[in-house]
Scaffold this motif. Structure first.
Motif, PDB file in Angstrom:
ATOM      1  N   GLY A 125     -10.265   4.349   2.244  1.00 35.99           N
ATOM      2  CA  GLY A 125      -9.044   3.637   2.580  1.00 35.99           C
ATOM      3  C   GLY A 125      -8.555   2.863   1.368  1.00 35.99           C
ATOM      4  O   GLY A 125      -9.207   2.830   0.325  1.00 35.99           O
ATOM      5  N   GLN A 126      -7.406   2.219   1.514  1.00 32.12           N
ATOM      6  CA  GLN A 126      -6.856   1.450   0.401  1.00 32.12           C
ATOM      7  C   GLN A 126      -7.269  -0.001   0.405  1.00 32.12           C
ATOM      8  O   GLN A 126      -7.053  -0.703  -0.582  1.00 32.12           O
ATOM      9  N   VAL A 127      -7.865  -0.463   1.492  1.00 28.86           N
ATOM     10  CA  VAL A 127      -8.133  -1.888   1.637  1.00 28.86           C
ATOM     11  C   VAL A 127      -9.612  -2.188   1.418  1.00 28.86           C
ATOM     12  O   VAL A 127     -10.486  -1.587   2.046  1.00 28.86           O
ATOM     13  N   VAL A 128      -9.860  -3.125   0.520  1.00 29.72           N
ATOM     14  CA  VAL A 128     -11.207  -3.639   0.282  1.00 29.72           C
ATOM     15  C   VAL A 128     -11.134  -5.157   0.439  1.00 29.72           C
ATOM     16  O   VAL A 128     -10.311  -5.808  -0.197  1.00 29.72           O
ATOM     17  N   ILE A 129     -11.988  -5.717   1.303  1.00 27.00           N
ATOM     18  CA  ILE A 129     -11.972  -7.153   1.556  1.00 27.00           C
ATOM     19  C   ILE A 129     -13.230  -7.781   0.974  1.00 27.00           C
ATOM     20  O   ILE A 129     -14.344  -7.292   1.196  1.00 27.00           O
ATOM     21  N   ALA A 130     -13.028  -8.848   0.214  1.00 24.22           N
ATOM     22  CA  ALA A 130     -14.136  -9.525  -0.450  1.00 24.22           C
ATOM     23  C   ALA A 130     -13.840 -11.015  -0.528  1.00 24.22           C
ATOM     24  O   ALA A 130     -12.682 -11.431  -0.498  1.00 24.22           O
ATOM     25  N   PRO A 131     -14.883 -11.846  -0.632  1.00 19.11           N
ATOM     26  CA  PRO A 131     -14.629 -13.280  -0.827  1.00 19.11           C
ATOM     27  C   PRO A 131     -13.973 -13.503  -2.182  1.00 19.11           C
ATOM     28  O   PRO A 131     -14.216 -12.748  -3.137  1.00 19.11           O
ATOM     29  N   PRO A 132     -13.125 -14.507  -2.308  1.00 22.00           N
ATOM     30  CA  PRO A 132     -12.438 -14.752  -3.581  1.00 22.00           C
ATOM     31  C   PRO A 132     -13.385 -14.885  -4.763  1.00 22.00           C
ATOM     32  O   PRO A 132     -13.037 -14.518  -5.890  1.00 22.00           O
ATOM     33  N   SER A 133     -14.584 -15.401  -4.528  1.00 25.72           N
ATOM     34  CA  SER A 133     -15.533 -15.572  -5.632  1.00 25.72           C
ATOM     35  C   SER A 133     -15.912 -14.237  -6.271  1.00 25.72           C
ATOM     36  O   SER A 133     -16.275 -14.186  -7.453  1.00 25.72           O
ATOM     37  N   ALA A 134     -15.832 -13.138  -5.513  1.00 24.56           N
ATOM     38  CA  ALA A 134     -16.194 -11.825  -6.051  1.00 24.56           C
ATOM     39  C   ALA A 134     -15.240 -11.379  -7.153  1.00 24.56           C
ATOM     40  O   ALA A 134     -15.595 -10.569  -8.017  1.00 24.56           O
ATOM     41  N   PHE A 135     -14.015 -11.918  -7.126  1.00 24.88           N
ATOM     42  CA  PHE A 135     -13.031 -11.502  -8.123  1.00 24.88           C
ATOM     43  C   PHE A 135     -13.329 -12.064  -9.503  1.00 24.88           C
ATOM     44  O   PHE A 135     -12.739 -11.633 -10.491  1.00 24.88           O
ATOM     45  N   ALA A 136     -14.227 -13.038  -9.578  1.00 28.52           N
ATOM     46  CA  ALA A 136     -14.629 -13.600 -10.864  1.00 28.52           C
ATOM     47  C   ALA A 136     -15.964 -13.029 -11.324  1.00 28.52           C
ATOM     48  O   ALA A 136     -16.541 -13.504 -12.297  1.00 28.52           O
ATOM     49  N   SER A 137     -16.449 -11.999 -10.622  1.00 26.96           N
ATOM     50  CA  SER A 137     -17.744 -11.394 -10.947  1.00 26.96           C
ATOM     51  C   SER A 137     -17.540  -9.969 -11.453  1.00 26.96           C
ATOM     52  O   SER A 137     -16.458  -9.389 -11.307  1.00 26.96           O
ATOM     53  N   PRO A 157      -6.150   0.692  -5.192  1.00 26.81           N
ATOM     54  CA  PRO A 157      -6.864  -0.035  -4.126  1.00 26.81           C
ATOM     55  C   PRO A 157      -6.345  -1.460  -4.030  1.00 26.81           C
ATOM     56  O   PRO A 157      -6.005  -2.087  -5.036  1.00 26.81           O
ATOM     57  N   HIS A 158      -6.270  -1.972  -2.823  1.00 29.99           N
ATOM     58  CA  HIS A 158      -5.825  -3.345  -2.601  1.00 29.99           C
ATOM     59  C   HIS A 158      -7.047  -4.196  -2.270  1.00 29.99           C
ATOM     60  O   HIS A 158      -7.663  -4.035  -1.212  1.00 29.99           O
ATOM     61  N   LEU A 159      -7.414  -5.050  -3.207  1.00 26.93           N
ATOM     62  CA  LEU A 159      -8.558  -5.929  -3.022  1.00 26.93           C
ATOM     63  C   LEU A 159      -8.058  -7.248  -2.440  1.00 26.93           C
ATOM     64  O   LEU A 159      -7.316  -7.986  -3.099  1.00 26.93           O
ATOM     65  N   VAL A 160      -8.444  -7.521  -1.219  1.00 30.81           N
ATOM     66  CA  VAL A 160      -7.951  -8.694  -0.498  1.00 30.81           C
ATOM     67  C   VAL A 160      -9.017  -9.777  -0.513  1.00 30.81           C
ATOM     68  O   VAL A 160     -10.095  -9.612   0.068  1.00 30.81           O
ATOM     69  N   GLY A 161      -8.725 -10.880  -1.173  1.00 33.42           N
ATOM     70  CA  GLY A 161      -9.619 -12.020  -1.143  1.00 33.42           C
ATOM     71  C   GLY A 161      -9.494 -12.734   0.188  1.00 33.42           C
ATOM     72  O   GLY A 161      -8.409 -13.168   0.574  1.00 33.42           O
ATOM     73  N   ALA A 162     -10.603 -12.828   0.912  1.00 35.67           N
ATOM     74  CA  ALA A 162     -10.600 -13.472   2.226  1.00 35.67           C
ATOM     75  C   ALA A 162     -11.995 -14.008   2.485  1.00 35.67           C
ATOM     76  O   ALA A 162     -12.989 -13.294   2.299  1.00 35.67           O
ATOM     77  N   TYR A 163     -12.082 -15.257   2.918  1.00 35.01           N
ATOM     78  CA  TYR A 163     -13.383 -15.855   3.155  1.00 35.01           C
ATOM     79  C   TYR A 163     -14.170 -15.003   4.152  1.00 35.01           C
ATOM     80  O   TYR A 163     -13.618 -14.493   5.126  1.00 35.01           O
ATOM     81  N   ASP A 192      -5.170   2.312  10.797  1.00 30.72           N
ATOM     82  CA  ASP A 192      -6.436   2.756  11.374  1.00 30.72           C
ATOM     83  C   ASP A 192      -7.355   3.441  10.363  1.00 30.72           C
ATOM     84  O   ASP A 192      -8.376   4.002  10.734  1.00 30.72           O
ATOM     85  N   ALA A 193      -7.012   3.391   9.074  1.00 29.44           N
ATOM     86  CA  ALA A 193      -7.872   3.967   8.043  1.00 29.44           C
ATOM     87  C   ALA A 193      -9.111   3.094   7.855  1.00 29.44           C
ATOM     88  O   ALA A 193      -9.149   1.935   8.295  1.00 29.44           O
ATOM     89  N   PRO A 194     -10.149   3.603   7.205  1.00 29.45           N
ATOM     90  CA  PRO A 194     -11.334   2.774   6.953  1.00 29.45           C
ATOM     91  C   PRO A 194     -10.978   1.534   6.128  1.00 29.45           C
ATOM     92  O   PRO A 194     -10.131   1.588   5.237  1.00 29.45           O
ATOM     93  N   MET A 248       0.830  -1.207   0.000  1.00 28.36           N
ATOM     94  CA  MET A 248       0.000   0.000   0.000  1.00 28.36           C
ATOM     95  C   MET A 248       0.864   1.256   0.000  1.00 28.36           C
ATOM     96  O   MET A 248       0.524   2.263  -0.629  1.00 28.36           O
ATOM     97  N   ALA A 249       1.996   1.209   0.703  1.00 25.08           N
ATOM     98  CA  ALA A 249       2.906   2.349   0.712  1.00 25.08           C
ATOM     99  C   ALA A 249       3.572   2.535  -0.645  1.00 25.08           C
ATOM    100  O   ALA A 249       3.796   3.672  -1.101  1.00 25.08           O
ATOM    101  N   GLU A 250       3.860   1.431  -1.325  1.00 22.42           N
ATOM    102  CA  GLU A 250       4.526   1.500  -2.632  1.00 22.42           C
ATOM    103  C   GLU A 250       3.564   1.944  -3.726  1.00 22.42           C
ATOM    104  O   GLU A 250       3.961   2.643  -4.672  1.00 22.42           O
ATOM    105  N   PHE A 251       2.293   1.554  -3.602  1.00 20.74           N
ATOM    106  CA  PHE A 251       1.291   1.894  -4.618  1.00 20.74           C
ATOM    107  C   PHE A 251       0.123   2.628  -3.964  1.00 20.74           C
ATOM    108  O   PHE A 251      -0.984   2.089  -3.844  1.00 20.74           O
ATOM    109  N   PRO A 252       0.348   3.868  -3.535  1.00 21.66           N
ATOM    110  CA  PRO A 252      -0.690   4.581  -2.777  1.00 21.66           C
ATOM    111  C   PRO A 252      -1.943   4.894  -3.587  1.00 21.66           C
ATOM    112  O   PRO A 252      -3.010   5.125  -3.004  1.00 21.66           O
TER     113      PRO A 252
END
Length: 331
Positions: free
Chosen positions: A229-241, A168-174, A192-194, A161-165
């Motif tokens: 914020g830079q972080v978005v968390i979604a289930p891995p299946s969302a990345f194929a939608s 957005p960083h989309l994190v696949g997480a159940y 502590d960002a959103p 996130m610091a290197e690519f401000p």
């Protein structure tokens, strides 16, 4: 009483005749004991369900209040038929438990479900449960799996996130367990960002907060213009939608023990793999068996043959259960 007369595999799952119940059955049964709320272990439609309070509430969130005809929270040792049953923390996700079974004239059996010995900020830590027979998962039951420190993997995300401000960083997480753990790890690291959540993870995260687990500023991931914020968390299946197409030039991340396998990361188009697992790895798995030293080990969910062979080499009796219908929901 022979062990197989006390507990044995069936097409529906592990069945205990003296208690007339199933553990984590894969199809509706009259009476089920559930280790935790992941969908490959906790299913709707059973006549009666016993589980920890948290697991019962998680199942209600996922399946609706009528997911079973009757529910009973596990609160201390209870008798089910001729069996004394108790639930003990598994360290996997919120509410996860190992189930200890004891019956006069029979062995003491612990069914571990999914478990993890690495400290997890969103659930109670795993505890050892002495037994004659230990039923263990083997999701990562190969010597190649040695999971790194989750805090170090979290630092990789912060560094990216610091290197690519501007990306957005989309994190696949159940949505249950992993999403909340990633959030908690980021908060522990000082972020502590959103943090924005796909809808599937939002209600479950709100439940964790209601249970007293601090997750900080959480917001829905609706449109990129509302992402602060830079972080978005979604289930891995969302990345194929089509959902993922709303974000411009995202860094695709995936938090899973399977990210230790580079081929899986490449197949998914993952730019930043994060090896964060809620299961025991090979060293923890073999350490657990060495410490418990049960009379017999029953192996399920994963690389059964490799772990059975390790047991044989270390003077532990072992057998594969070959249960069907269970998968790692992270996949």
């Amino acid at each position: 009483m022979r062990a197989d007369d006390f507990l044995h595999p069936t097409d529906a799952g592990l069945y205990c005749p003296p208690g007339d119940f199933f553990i984590d059955p894969v199809r509706p049964v009259p009476r089920a004991l559930i280790t935790h709320g992941h969908g490959d272990h906790a299913r709707s439609g059973h006549g009666a369900v016993m589980a920890t309070r948290e697991t019962l509430e998680i199942m209600a969130i996922r399946y609706g209040e009528d997911f079973t005809a009757a529910r009973q929270p596990a609160d201390g040792p209870v008798r089910v038929g001729d069996v004394e049953v108790s639930f003990h923390p598994a360290g996997h996700i919120l509410g996860s438990a190992q189930i200890r079974l004891a019956c006069a004239g029979g062995p003491v059996i612990t069914v571990s479900g999914d478990y993890c010995r690495t400290p997890n900020p969103v659930c109670a830590p795993w505890e050892p449960v002495p037994c004659d027979i230990f039923v263990t998962e083997a999701t990562f039951g190969l010597p190649v799996f040695k999971h790194p420190n989750p805090a170090a993997e979290t630092q990789k995300l912060l560094a990216s996130m610091a290197e690519f401000p501007g990306r957005p960083h989309l994190v696949g997480a159940y949505a249950l367990g992993k999403a909340q753990r990633v959030i908690a790890l980021l908060r522990q690291a000082g972020y502590d960002a959103p943090i924005h959540l796909h809808g599937s993870a939002q209600r479950l995260s709100e439940y964790h907060v209601a249970e007293g687990i601090p997750l900080g500023d959480l917001r829905p991931a609706t449109t990129p213009k509302q992402i602060e914020g830079q972080v978005v968390i979604a289930p891995p299946s969302a990345f194929a939608s089509p959902w993922v197409q709303r974000f411009r030039d995202p860094v695709i991340c995936f938090a899973s023990g399977w990210m230790a396998v580079r081929a899986r990361a490449r197949q998914r188009g993952v730019e930043l793999p994060l090896v964060i697992s809620d299961h025991v790895d090979w060293p923890q798995l073999t350490q657990t068996l060495s410490e418990l030293r049960p009379q017999e080990v029953w192996v399920t969910h994963g690389a059964e043959e490799a772990l059975v062979r390790w047991c044989e080499l270390n003077q532990l009796r072992a057998r594969p259960l070959r249960l069907v219908g269970y998968e790692d929901e992270e996949e």
